[in-house]
Design a protein around this motif. Structure first.
Motif, PDB file in Angstrom:
ATOM      1  N   PRO A  30      58.468   2.903  87.038  1.00  0.00           N
ATOM      2  CA  PRO A  30      59.935   3.523  86.816  1.00  0.00           C
ATOM      3  C   PRO A  30      59.706   4.932  87.154  1.00  0.00           C
ATOM      4  O   PRO A  30      60.715   5.650  87.505  1.00  0.00           O
ATOM      5  N   ASP A  31      58.682   5.646  86.727  1.00  0.00           N
ATOM      6  CA  ASP A  31      58.520   6.920  87.125  1.00  0.00           C
ATOM      7  C   ASP A  31      58.485   7.354  88.572  1.00  0.00           C
ATOM      8  O   ASP A  31      58.495   8.583  88.995  1.00  0.00           O
ATOM      9  N   ASN A  32      58.222   6.490  89.406  1.00  0.00           N
ATOM     10  CA  ASN A  32      57.802   6.803  90.899  1.00  0.00           C
ATOM     11  C   ASN A  32      59.088   6.442  91.819  1.00  0.00           C
ATOM     12  O   ASN A  32      59.036   6.575  92.909  1.00  0.00           O
ATOM     13  N   GLY A  33      60.306   5.992  91.240  1.00  0.00           N
ATOM     14  CA  GLY A  33      61.479   5.897  92.106  1.00  0.00           C
ATOM     15  C   GLY A  33      61.493   4.723  93.034  1.00  0.00           C
ATOM     16  O   GLY A  33      62.484   4.649  93.903  1.00  0.00           O
ATOM     17  N   GLY A  34      60.813   3.747  92.850  1.00  0.00           N
ATOM     18  CA  GLY A  34      61.057   2.499  93.606  1.00  0.00           C
ATOM     19  C   GLY A  34      61.439   1.490  93.185  1.00  0.00           C
ATOM     20  O   GLY A  34      61.246   0.292  93.892  1.00  0.00           O
ATOM     21  N   VAL A  51      66.076 -10.258  90.561  1.00  0.00           N
ATOM     22  CA  VAL A  51      64.894  -9.975  89.833  1.00  0.00           C
ATOM     23  C   VAL A  51      64.174  -8.647  90.212  1.00  0.00           C
ATOM     24  O   VAL A  51      64.203  -8.802  91.556  1.00  0.00           O
ATOM     25  N   HIS A  52      63.907  -7.810  89.470  1.00  0.00           N
ATOM     26  CA  HIS A  52      62.969  -6.575  89.865  1.00  0.00           C
ATOM     27  C   HIS A  52      61.980  -6.309  89.168  1.00  0.00           C
ATOM     28  O   HIS A  52      61.898  -6.355  87.910  1.00  0.00           O
ATOM     29  N   HIS A  53      60.848  -5.810  89.690  1.00  0.00           N
ATOM     30  CA  HIS A  53      59.586  -5.472  88.933  1.00  0.00           C
ATOM     31  C   HIS A  53      59.433  -4.044  88.401  1.00  0.00           C
ATOM     32  O   HIS A  53      59.890  -3.175  89.238  1.00  0.00           O
ATOM     33  N   PHE A  54      59.174  -3.898  87.212  1.00  0.00           N
ATOM     34  CA  PHE A  54      58.872  -2.440  86.543  1.00  0.00           C
ATOM     35  C   PHE A  54      57.363  -2.512  86.095  1.00  0.00           C
ATOM     36  O   PHE A  54      56.934  -3.212  85.433  1.00  0.00           O
ATOM     37  N   SER A  55      56.560  -2.010  87.289  1.00  0.00           N
ATOM     38  CA  SER A  55      54.924  -1.999  87.006  1.00  0.00           C
ATOM     39  C   SER A  55      54.789  -1.216  85.902  1.00  0.00           C
ATOM     40  O   SER A  55      55.355  -0.265  85.403  1.00  0.00           O
ATOM     41  N   LYS A  56      53.701  -1.504  85.095  1.00  0.00           N
ATOM     42  CA  LYS A  56      53.001  -0.930  84.045  1.00  0.00           C
ATOM     43  C   LYS A  56      51.970   0.010  84.630  1.00  0.00           C
ATOM     44  O   LYS A  56      51.461   0.975  83.842  1.00  0.00           O
ATOM     45  N   ARG A  57      51.740  -0.161  85.859  1.00  0.00           N
ATOM     46  CA  ARG A  57      50.531   0.874  86.305  1.00  0.00           C
ATOM     47  C   ARG A  57      51.184   2.029  86.963  1.00  0.00           C
ATOM     48  O   ARG A  57      52.061   2.128  87.988  1.00  0.00           O
ATOM     49  N   PRO A  58      50.732   3.542  86.316  1.00  0.00           N
ATOM     50  CA  PRO A  58      51.364   4.570  86.723  1.00  0.00           C
ATOM     51  C   PRO A  58      51.482   4.845  88.131  1.00  0.00           C
ATOM     52  O   PRO A  58      52.212   5.529  88.904  1.00  0.00           O
ATOM     53  N   LYS A 117      61.295  -7.350  85.078  1.00  0.00           N
ATOM     54  CA  LYS A 117      60.000  -8.023  84.758  1.00  0.00           C
ATOM     55  C   LYS A 117      59.219  -6.923  84.877  1.00  0.00           C
ATOM     56  O   LYS A 117      58.974  -6.005  85.559  1.00  0.00           O
ATOM     57  N   ASP A 118      57.674  -7.331  84.120  1.00  0.00           N
ATOM     58  CA  ASP A 118      56.633  -6.475  84.266  1.00  0.00           C
ATOM     59  C   ASP A 118      55.284  -7.346  84.616  1.00  0.00           C
ATOM     60  O   ASP A 118      54.267  -6.967  84.339  1.00  0.00           O
ATOM     61  N   THR A 119      55.718  -8.344  84.947  1.00  0.00           N
ATOM     62  CA  THR A 119      54.439  -9.230  85.239  1.00  0.00           C
ATOM     63  C   THR A 119      54.901 -10.046  86.566  1.00  0.00           C
ATOM     64  O   THR A 119      56.009  -9.616  87.134  1.00  0.00           O
ATOM     65  N   ASN A 120      53.904 -10.839  87.140  1.00  0.00           N
ATOM     66  CA  ASN A 120      54.018 -11.307  88.643  1.00  0.00           C
ATOM     67  C   ASN A 120      54.978 -12.599  88.712  1.00  0.00           C
ATOM     68  O   ASN A 120      55.076 -13.376  89.580  1.00  0.00           O
TER      69      ASN A 120
END
Length: 187
Positions: free
Chosen positions: A61-65, A48-55, A83-86
């Motif tokens: 996704p735009d920050n390469g991590g 599972v990996h996280h894709f944050s909604k916080r820029p 996922k985009d939640t915790n």
């Protein structure tokens, strides 16, 4: 009992200095040991990996991590959930896929202990999965800022936060175990 491994948010962006000081530098290596054992046994495993909604997040996704760290990188054919939640269960098919695989127990490892690991452990238990938390295959970060009511209180270390969270989870939501104890129990 059919037990699956859940590796949660062991991502490149977790190395960002934005998070602050971290405990348990061996967490990823211990998660890799669990992964190797599950692969060797043919037991189910899920990434599972996280894709944050916080820029500003290192996990945006735009920050390469967002990439999963190479030490636990999925192989072709291994299930990977974004996922985009915790919680690893919200907005994914993880629960349905675990049930379809006949899984009734999970081993959880990943980052970070008081956020996505805690939430996912609690949900796994509430969904009826017997849950083991690999406490030494997880890590926490120090606090970033105090709430208004806590001004003047000392910052909590990453170790304090990790120990507190694992202690809260153990016994009610999971059985907290070392990687060695889990590997021994699975053998």
């Amino acid at each position: 009992m059919s037990r699956a491994l859940l590796l949660i948010d062991i991502q490149e962006g977790m190395d960002s200095p934005l998070w602050g000081a971290r405990n348990n530098p061996d967490a990823e290596d211990n998660a890799a040991r669990l992964l190797a054992a599950f692969r060797d046994s043919g037991a189910p495993l899920f990434h599972v990996h996280h894709f944050s909604k916080r820029p500003a997040s290192p996990l945006h996704p735009d920050n390469g991590g967002t990439a999963i760290k190479s030490v636990v990188a999925p192989r072709e054919g291994e299930p990977v959930y974004a996922k985009d939640t915790n919680s690893a269960f919200i907005g994914t098919t993880l629960e349905a896929d675990l049930r379809a695989a006949g899984v009734d127990g999970v081993v959880v490892a990943g980052l970070s202990t008081p956020q996505c690991i805690s939430t996912s452990v609690r949900m796994a238990a509430n969904l009826g999965f017997e849950t083991w938390l690999a406490h030494d295959a997880c890590a926490a970060f120090e606090t970033h800022a105090a709430y208004d009511w806590a001004e003047g209180l000392p910052r909590m270390s990453a170790d304090d936060i990790h120990i507190m969270e694992v202690s809260i989870l153990h016994g009610e939501f999971c059985r907290a175990m070392s990687t060695d104890a889990i590997l021994e129990a699975l053998a």
